[in-house]
Enzyme design. Structure first.
Site, PDB file in Angstrom:
ATOM      1  CG  ASP A   1      -1.728   1.195   1.409  1.00  0.00           C
ATOM      2  OD1 ASP A   1      -2.271   1.676   0.403  1.00  0.00           O
ATOM      3  OD2 ASP A   1      -1.837   1.670   2.559  1.00  0.00           O
TER       4      ASP A   1
ATOM      5  CG  ASP B   1      -1.503   7.644   0.632  1.00  0.00           C
ATOM      6  OD1 ASP B   1      -0.399   8.074   0.242  1.00  0.00           O
ATOM      7  OD2 ASP B   1      -2.570   7.855   0.014  1.00  0.00           O
TER       8      ASP B   1
ATOM      9  CE1 TYR C   1      -9.793  10.981  -0.508  1.00  0.00           C
ATOM     10  CE2 TYR C   1     -10.101  12.319   1.459  1.00  0.00           C
ATOM     11  CZ  TYR C   1     -10.545  11.341   0.592  1.00  0.00           C
ATOM     12  OH  TYR C   1     -11.739  10.720   0.829  1.00  0.00           O
TER      13      TYR C   1
ATOM     14  CG  HIS D   1     -13.698  -0.289 -10.097  1.00  0.00           C
ATOM     15  ND1 HIS D   1     -12.534  -0.991 -10.276  1.00  0.00           N
ATOM     16  CD2 HIS D   1     -14.083   0.111 -11.337  1.00  0.00           C
ATOM     17  CE1 HIS D   1     -12.216  -0.997 -11.568  1.00  0.00           C
ATOM     18  NE2 HIS D   1     -13.141  -0.329 -12.229  1.00  0.00           N
TER      19      HIS D   1
HETATM   20 MG    MG Z   1      -2.849   3.106   3.585  1.00  0.00          MG
END
Ligand code: MG
Length: 178
Positions: free
Chosen positions: A19, A21, A30, A116
């Site tokens: 991953d 962030d 964000y 999605h």
């Molecule tokens: Mg993360």
């Protein structure tokens, strides 16, 4: 969404899916500006270690901020360029980055989707990487900072490890040794 070269004839390699962030950079929500990125310790060393051990290094990141219209793809790519440069400070190299800009509440219609297949906890990005690269699933794993990351790993049939955000190289060493 970066496709790798066709590798069907190559010997499968293990892959580590990261991953982004909360794993490479502190997750302030964000993240889309290069200025102010706060790198989490150990990222460059972790990636270099995995490169040296023969792992493919692949990032899989939900980027619903694009679908929500908070920032555009160019801004995200600038962050990824900064990440690649950061990792290169220890000779670390990423093989591919996949991103999912979709969200059920996306303001951009093309990215509006109730569930999605690419958006974690769905495994779409991982499964696509497994088609783009010759990957040894048994020896592959994911490192993420949220349960939804681990769920995506589970659905893709690989191990998942929750990262505490302290030192990524220490976390990787705990898994692969060294
Ligand atoms: Mg993360």
């Amino acid at each position: 969404m970066v496709a790798g070269p066709g590798t069907l004839t190559q010997t499968p390699r293990p892959a580590v899916f990261f991953d982004r962030d909360g794993v490479f950079n502190v997750d302030h929500g964000y993240t889309h500006k290069v200025e102010g990125i706060e790198w989490i310790p150990g990222g460059p060393q972790a990636v270099r270690r995995l490169n040296d051990l023969g792992y493919l290094v692949i990032i899989v990141t939900n980027q619903s901020g694009i679908g929500r219209g908070y920032y555009d793809e160019a801004a995200m790519h600038a962050v990824h360029d900064a990440l690649r440069a950061h990792l290169a400070t220890a000779g670390g190299r990423i093989d591919a980055i996949y991103f999912a800009p979709h969200h059920e509440d996306a303001t951009l219609e093309r990215y509006r989707h109730p569930d999605h297949p690419d958006r974690k906890p769905n495994p779409g990005m991982l499964l696509r990487a497994m088609q783009d690269f010759a990957i040894d699933r048994e020896r592959s794993f994911l490192i993420g900072d949220k349960p939804s990351d681990l769920e995506a790993a589970r659905r893709a049939g690989i191990a998942g490890h929750l990262f505490d955000g302290v030192d990524l190289d220490a976390a990787v060493r705990a898994i692969v040794g060294g």
